[in-house]
Structure formats: structure tokens, C-alpha cells
Design an enzyme around this catalytic site. Sequence first.
Site, PDB file in Angstrom:
ATOM      1  N   GLY A 246       0.812  -1.205   0.000  1.00  0.00           N
ATOM      2  CA  GLY A 246       0.000   0.000   0.000  1.00  0.00           C
ATOM      3  C   GLY A 246       0.852   1.265   0.000  1.00  0.00           C
ATOM      4  O   GLY A 246       0.760   2.080  -0.892  1.00  0.00           O
ATOM      5  N   PHE A 247       1.663   1.422   1.051  1.00  0.00           N
ATOM      6  CA  PHE A 247       2.638   2.519   1.168  1.00  0.00           C
ATOM      7  C   PHE A 247       1.998   3.890   1.178  1.00  0.00           C
ATOM      8  O   PHE A 247       2.638   4.887   0.878  1.00  0.00           O
ATOM      9  CB  PHE A 247       3.685   2.431   0.036  1.00  0.00           C
ATOM     10  N   GLY A 473       0.690  -6.568   3.654  1.00  0.00           N
ATOM     11  CA  GLY A 473       1.951  -7.252   3.399  1.00  0.00           C
ATOM     12  C   GLY A 473       2.920  -7.126   4.562  1.00  0.00           C
ATOM     13  O   GLY A 473       4.011  -7.691   4.536  1.00  0.00           O
ATOM     14  N   THR A 474       2.493  -6.404   5.582  1.00  0.00           N
ATOM     15  CA  THR A 474       3.372  -6.148   6.717  1.00  0.00           C
ATOM     16  C   THR A 474       3.435  -7.313   7.691  1.00  0.00           C
ATOM     17  O   THR A 474       4.343  -7.393   8.505  1.00  0.00           O
ATOM     18  CB  THR A 474       2.855  -4.932   7.501  1.00  0.00           C
ATOM     19  N   ILE A 596       8.647  -4.925  20.010  1.00  0.00           N
ATOM     20  CA  ILE A 596       8.637  -5.540  18.681  1.00  0.00           C
ATOM     21  C   ILE A 596       7.787  -6.805  18.776  1.00  0.00           C
ATOM     22  O   ILE A 596       8.117  -7.747  19.507  1.00  0.00           O
ATOM     23  CB  ILE A 596      10.063  -5.861  18.207  1.00  0.00           C
ATOM     24  N   THR A 601       8.887 -10.546  10.940  1.00  0.00           N
ATOM     25  CA  THR A 601       8.289  -9.608   9.987  1.00  0.00           C
ATOM     26  C   THR A 601       8.737  -8.175  10.269  1.00  0.00           C
ATOM     27  O   THR A 601       8.793  -7.349   9.358  1.00  0.00           O
ATOM     28  CB  THR A 601       6.755  -9.702  10.014  1.00  0.00           C
ATOM     29  N   GLN A 605      10.292  -5.568   7.627  1.00  0.00           N
ATOM     30  CA  GLN A 605       9.739  -4.234   7.383  1.00  0.00           C
ATOM     31  C   GLN A 605      10.829  -3.163   7.480  1.00  0.00           C
ATOM     32  O   GLN A 605      10.853  -2.224   6.683  1.00  0.00           O
ATOM     33  CB  GLN A 605       8.617  -3.957   8.377  1.00  0.00           C
ATOM     34  N   GLY A 668       5.186   1.136  16.418  1.00  0.00           N
ATOM     35  CA  GLY A 668       4.931   1.155  14.970  1.00  0.00           C
ATOM     36  C   GLY A 668       6.232   1.276  14.214  1.00  0.00           C
ATOM     37  O   GLY A 668       7.126   2.046  14.579  1.00  0.00           O
ATOM     38  N   GLU A 671       7.209   3.130   8.900  1.00  0.00           N
ATOM     39  CA  GLU A 671       7.900   4.147   8.095  1.00  0.00           C
ATOM     40  C   GLU A 671       9.360   4.356   8.469  1.00  0.00           C
ATOM     41  O   GLU A 671      10.161   4.771   7.644  1.00  0.00           O
ATOM     42  CB  GLU A 671       7.202   5.516   8.165  1.00  0.00           C
TER      43      GLU A 671
END
Lengths: 714, 330
Positions: A246-247, A473-474, A596, A601, A605, A668, A671
Site C-alpha cells: 500500500g505505502f 503485506g506487513t 517488537i 516480519t 519491514q 509502529g 515508516e
Amino acid sequence: MTTTTTGTTAVTGAVGAAHTRLEGLAKVTGAARYAGEIPFAELAHGWLVLSTIARGRIRAVESAPVLAMPGVLAVLHHGNAPRVDGNYTGPLGAPDPVVQVFQHDRVPYAGWPVALVVAETPEQAREAAETLVVRYDQEPHEVAFAAGHPDRYTPENSPQSPAETEKGDLAAELAASAVVVDAQYTTPEEHHHPLEPHAAMARWDGGRLEVVDSNQGSRFVAEELANLFSLDPASVRVRSEHVGGGFGSKALRPHQVLATMAATVLQRPVRVVLTRRQMFSVVGYRSPTAQRIRLGADADGRLRAFDHQGESVTSTVREFIERSADMGRVMYDAAAHHTVNRVVRLDVPTPSWMRAPGEAPGSFALESALDELAEKCGLDPIALRARNEPAAGPVSGLPFSSRKLLACFQEGARRFGWADRDPRPGRRRDGRWLLGTGTAAAHFAARAAPSTASVTAEADGDFIVRIAAADIGTGARTALTLIAADALEVTPERIRMRIADSDFGPAMIAGGSMGTRSWAWAVTAAARELREQLALGGGIPPQGITVRSDTTAAIAALAQKERHAFGAQFAEVAVDVTSGEVRVRRMLGIFAAGRIVNPLTARSQFIGGMTWGLSMALHEEAVRDRASGAPVGADLAGYHVAAHADVPPIEADWVDDPDEDDPVGIKGIGEIGIVGGAAAIANAVWHATGVRHRDLPIRPDRVLLAGGGDRAAG
Amino acid sequence: MREFGYRRAHDVHGAVALLAAEPEARLLGGGTNLVDLMKTGVERPALLIDVQDLPLDRIEVTQDGGLRIGATVTNSALAADPEVRRRYPALAQAVLSGASGQLRNMATVGGNLLQRTRCGYFTDPAAACNKRVPGAGCPAIEGEHHNHAILGASGHCVAVHPSDMGVALAAFDAVVGYETADGPGELPLAEFYLPVGDTPHLETALPSGALITGLRLPPAPVAAVSRYRKVRERASYAFAIGSLAAALDVHDGTVREVRLAFGAVASRPWRARTAERVLTGGPASAEAFAAAADAELAAAEALPHNGYKVTLMRNLVVALLTELTEEAAR
């Protein structure tokens, strides 16, 4: 070890241990279906037609010849499309006018939706769409962006995110500074192209609008569609089971609206899939930026003056601000401190959120400038940052919930071998390659948004969790399963995770690095309450026991603090100044990002973000033709992203970052991996060659013309 | 996309007959370029004639010590062939530098020669392009052209030929063989690609209805010491912004024979004959290499954003010839 007990034995520890994706097998075997490939009976196919002029009016859409073509069912355009109402404010603000398709004859930029051709097959729709003649009255346009555009302006301040912040006397502090850096940086227009293009199927089913989509938030899309089409929110259902990336590009976009319009007009299911070329115009992108940074410091590197002025582009139809100047509001303090994000309106598509909006281009400029200051002060870049660690938010004055930036640098420096670095540029050579290393800081805000979840204890001992989360996809589906398992004190195998269905209630989108933090909060709250209910004893009825949560009040009650994830990026590059080629030899990122959830994953990321930082540093650049106003080379052959051969071994790891006051402890990680990556590489290129590259991407032609490496050659 | 017919040819004469019968036919080799162009509407053939099954997939050493390469030999097979690697190493390197493993498994020698430019205006049917629509204009000249031609271009088109293989073939004097309804023919590579002039839409001198059957590489002992160097904007899977095929025969510090061909600087692989003349018989030194490059590039006409290619090609000539000199000394 297998656990077959039925809930009386407490099990925790799923969070923090590596788990492969729950849907991994389905994805790699092709069993997982995506929005563009799920079969539906009676499905018709819509093909989008975009404007070929950059400004003007549509004079005519010559539908008649196209309607006579094989299989063509309808041509929708401003003259016949259903009306939509964009006069509302959703969670992401007023809707981008590009989703209010076919409501008027004005064309505000090249690539504006002007028609949709619907046919029995995608091939028929495409052939007809490419045949369709649209006539325009063209007007002069302007698409060229450069620093100091005469029409730039400072947007109105909003209390949450002011366009401009200011304290102290900047001119006086600059004048009193022993060392001053004053430099201009630019970043180009960049695009986010998930592997899976945007696709949506819409149909009316029993009085409800059903949309099968690829998005970052099914509930968000459902509410926006309900608003646009003036529908009862309960009568819209949006699902998005699997999403191939998505991004920031997959919120509400024209394809969902177009599919809904066509399904309404034709009263049959319609799917609209975007092409890569269309995506360059209709799914948002990162604005180009021009940034001026002035840093004034004492001889020992302590900052006295900090000034970051960012400029970006927006369209004539919506104000979007690429907030490149925001990073310093958290990172660095000075007696005089000024940040401003200015914009200029051009005849271009409206930019949008793209991975680490603001921070990605902003960190390139700011962290390059810090490196230049370190050079001028004769200080190690890490020592310079250590000297300027603020005790509280430089602009807000609020305390940090946790700030482990220096711990990241310390651990990173140790693992990267930073202590052995000769700070002088242009000293290391390997054949035709000059070698250099660089570092940069990273930061991203750790926010949360209200979400709801339900957890059901089933009679068979399993638990069903329902939340309108999105797994783009994360690995969100897997992460939430681990969260739920620990909260319920059962093994993950006992959790049945249901996500990406708007019927599950309001929830944060997968965006702003807020998804996992926001959803985990809601899931944990519901799970804990359910566990308390179950602890009271009594059987579970056939329909199960369901508890719902809503985190709105809890989030509102959160203490006001500066809450952020931090990181330190390191890169080693090889530069051939005779050919202009730059190769990254290794990267290391150390992050402090709270708890975490799934190390497997999470590492992916971070590495994905860092790879994008590399791609941003060396490759990515969209080019707009000034004469036509349209993008040139608008495909993945023309728009280069890093290829596999460009990506060296990349290591990502993290330091402990506990926050006892935070109810979830998750910050989170969506980014922060990209933040600072381009600066670390640019700083390494300087270290290799002795030449500063302040314009991205660092292309071969730029390296070749800038030269450098003279000392190494001698 | 336009509906099209599909026929599979099993022999050369059958393919030529199909081609003669349908003026809007295109020959389908690996399809790695043509199919992409069909999807975007740049190519709209009425008929595809699949030539992958033609018995043109062999590489043979000729009696005089050259090579004969069939038109349907894949790029992968060409690059892996021991005789190619031994006799013309720059050719194998050039082929390997292009595309990806998957594409090289599909792409054919004949198709490689006929691939189209990747100019962003050519590949976008919404843009003007003299190559697609004669007389429509060339927006690249005033617009985006940082990877466009510095040699041999015209005011009608500044696009570059994308082939890596073709650059090595140009250095080694390859000859293209073809078949038409009237019989076979041959074209030296130097004459195969037409000058741009005011007809950029006419790219090759192949007669209409011709099917490329293969290549002939004359014997070239100099090619045994040869290299291909490609510079691009990422490490793999990108077209060149400048490339060089070079072969060198040095004896006692004197250049006995040299071959140089430039890629990504012109509408065709650019044989640098001026540079070769300057070098032949002279010293094999960095200064001489630079002077030869300068002599070749004196004809360069750079646009505002592609002048770096002059520096790039000069640097490549010096670097690669220096490497070859060292290799020859070993």
C-alpha cells in the site's frame, strides 16, 4: 511441544518470538486471491480514461462509436455519471477531488479521470477506452517546480500540525554562530507502486453495496463511499482480505468510486483495475521538495540556530503539504528555532501520503546538513548528535516518553565498526571504486487512533478476533494473532483472526505507522475483558461469548508526551567517479521502536524501508514533461527502483525501548526504516569522494559531472 | 488492445509467405519487447507470426574461423556458447549485461536487433513521437532527454538504440542475413540501421517482408581480447546510459588493431571508426586513448541534459582500453 489444554493453562510469550505469516503458504502457492482476480458471476470490467491535457475543459466525449464496439456496455463521463457529494470531512480530511469523478468538465491536470468504459471483458473495455475520443478546450498550464517559486505560500496553521514554528532570534543566533551551514537540498517527485495495482469490484447485493477491494482500511473506504454516495454507512460493506502493498497509496482512490458508479448504473458487478501508467496519475505520490537548511553552532558543535524551510507542490484542487521541515521539531533544539512547510499550487495531480511522508525527504536534507556541520566543526557526526540531544521536545517542551536515539547510534557504531573510520573524505580506494561510510538519524512519530475490536470465546475453546485491520503485506494479521494470544493467555493456534472487513466496526487504517499500535490496543482491551468474564466461570453458550472494545476514551486519556520511534542508519558505498556509478556495499539500521511484536516480519519491514531509502538515494525520480504536463516514462522501466543487484546485505536490529507508562508499548515500524537512509548514503558518498550531493537521486550523470576523489587518486 | 491473429511458422519459407500475405503482421520471437508494446498500444499488429520454432537456433563455427548465429538463438544460449565466449568475449558480456535471466531465456538474436527504443515519449501512445507518428514532433528535444543521443541524431528524433548485443556486433563487423519471397540477402550491420535524418520511423534497411535468418561474424583475432562495459542507472535490469565494446591488439606498446563501438549514444550501435583510425599504429597509452575518444566525440552534439555522455564515453574508452592493454600484457 504442543499444547492441547483448553484454556485453563495460561500461555504467553507469543509476542517477541519469530512467527512466519499465517497466510504465507496461501500467498506463495497462489491460493490467496487478490481483489483483481476474485471471480464473480456476471462481472463487467471498467477501463479508465485519463485526460491528455494538463488544464482546460472537456468539450466532448464521443461515446457513440465506442458504444458500438464489441462488448461495450457503457461509457460514463461528466455528462451522464451519477452525482456524488464530496462535501464532508473524513478522518483524512476532505476527499481528494480526484475521487469525485465525472462531476464537471474541468481538467485540472494531465491524468485526470475523464471517462470509464465498461465492457464484458477487460480486453474489450481497454480497446474501447483507447479508441474513445475526448475533445478538450486546452488552457495554458504550469507544472515546473523549483525552489523559491514566486507563487509559493505558507498554508494556514492547524493546531495539530502547524505549517510554521518559530522561537528565538534566528538572525542574531546565526550571526553569533562560530560555524554556519547554509545549504539547499532537493528531492524529486517519487511514486509508490505496490506490487499489486489498485483494483476494486463493486456490486449491489440485497440492498447493500458490496466492494471487494485492495486497500489500507476497509472501514475507512466504506465510510468514504457511504459519504460520497449518500448511503447509510450500514449499507456499505468493503472487504480487502489480501493486499499486495500500500505505502500510503491505497486509501480511497478513483477505482472504488468508478466501480460503484458503474455497478449502480448497470446493476451488475463491475471491476476496475488500474494500470501502472494510470497509477502514476491517480493514486497519489510524493511531491518534489526543495529545502533550505541553516544551522548555526558554537565551535564545539552546540546548535544556536536551527532553520529548516521546506517547499513542495500541491495541485490546484486540494492542498496537500509534504511536511519535510517537521523532523527538526523533534530532533534538534536551538535558542533560535524555525521550521516552515510552504507549498505551491501547480497543474499536477494532488500529492499524497507516501511512506514516511515529510520525514523521508526531510531527513535527507536535515541529516545531510548535520553531516556538513560535523565536517565543518571537525566533529564526528555521532558526537555532534550526542552534543545536541534535547531534554524535551524542542518545539512542544513536552517530555519524551522514551528517546533511545543515542543508544541506537552506540549499538550501530559498534556493529558497523564506526570507531575505525578515518573522518577525512576520499581516502579509501578499491580498484576503480572510492569507498566511504556515512550515518544519519531516523525518527517517526508513535501515534494511535481510536479503533474497535471484538473477541469471541467459542464453545470449542477457540477465540475469534474481529477487527477491520488491514494486512498490506506487513504481517499485521500474524502480529495481531500473537497479541491476542498473549492477551488471552493461549497459544496462537487457538486464535482465528478475522480482518479487513468494514462490518467489523471502526478501526484505524494501516497508515502513519499507527496500524499495529492502534489495533493491538483494541484487541488487547477486548481480550482482557473477555478473559475476566471467562474467569468468572460458567460455560460458553453455542453462540460463544463476545466482548467488544473501543479505545477512543483510552487514547484521549493518554498523557501528553513526545512519543516517537528513533533509529540510526549506517551505510558504506563505493563510487566510481569516472563512470558516475554508486554502489551501496552494506547498510545497518538500529532502531528503538518500542515493543517488537514479531521479530521476523519486523526485520523484514525495517529492511524493506531501508531498501527504499537506498532506492530513494540512488534511483527514484519521476519526470514530468513541461510541455504536456504529463509524466514521461510512466512505467517501471522508466521509473527505476533499486534492483536486486543494487541491494547489498542489509542488517536491521533494535535496542530495548520499554515505555512503562504506555498501555501497549508498541510504537509502529511502518515508516522509520526509510527515514535517514538516503542521508546516510549521501553522507557516505561525500566521505568517498569529498563532494556533497544535495540533489536526489545521486544519478551517474550527477556524480560524473561533480567529480571528486582527487585526493584518493593522488 | 487490438484483436490479432496468431500463426506459428515451422519453416523459413512458410514464415516469409505468411509475412507477404499480411502487411500488418509482425514476427514474434521471444516477445520480450513486442508484447509489451502491444499491451500499451504502440504496436497494433493484425497478425503475429511466431518464428520461435524455425530451425534457426544454431551457432556454428564457419570454415574461416568466424561464427554463424541463427536468428532464433536465445540471448542466454548466445552468451553461454563456448565459441562465442572464446572468440568474441565482449559479445557474450554484452548479452549478459542486458535484461534479466528470464528475459534472456526468451529473447532472440533476431528480435534483439529489431527491438525498439525505450524513449519515454515513444513508449507512451499519448505523447507525440515522430518515430510512431511521422510528423507528430519530438518532445524529447525540449523535454526529457538525459538518456538520449549525442551522435548522429537529428531534429526529428534523438532516441537511442537500446541493444547491448548490437554494440558488440558493430565492433565485430557482423553481417545480418535475411530471407524474402524473392530469396536471401545480406546487410552489414553498418548498413543495417538507417540514419535518423527526417525519417526516424524507418529504422532498418531490411526489405519489406524480410525475415532475419541469422548473423555472420567474420573472423576477428583481435576480438579474443575484448570487453564490454555498460553504465546504467542501477546495477542491473536497466538500459545503458553509455556502453562500450572494445577489442585491442597491442604489440610492443603499439596498437596494431583496435575495435570500438559505443552504445546508448545514437539511434544505432555506434562504431567509433574515427577513434580506431587515430589509435591504429600509435602508442597504447592513456593519453592516446583519450585523444582518440576526443576525436570520435568531436562530432557529438549534446542537448542541455545529456552532455555528460561525452565525458562518460571518453572515460570509458580510456578505462577499458587501459584494462585491455594490461590484459594483453599478461
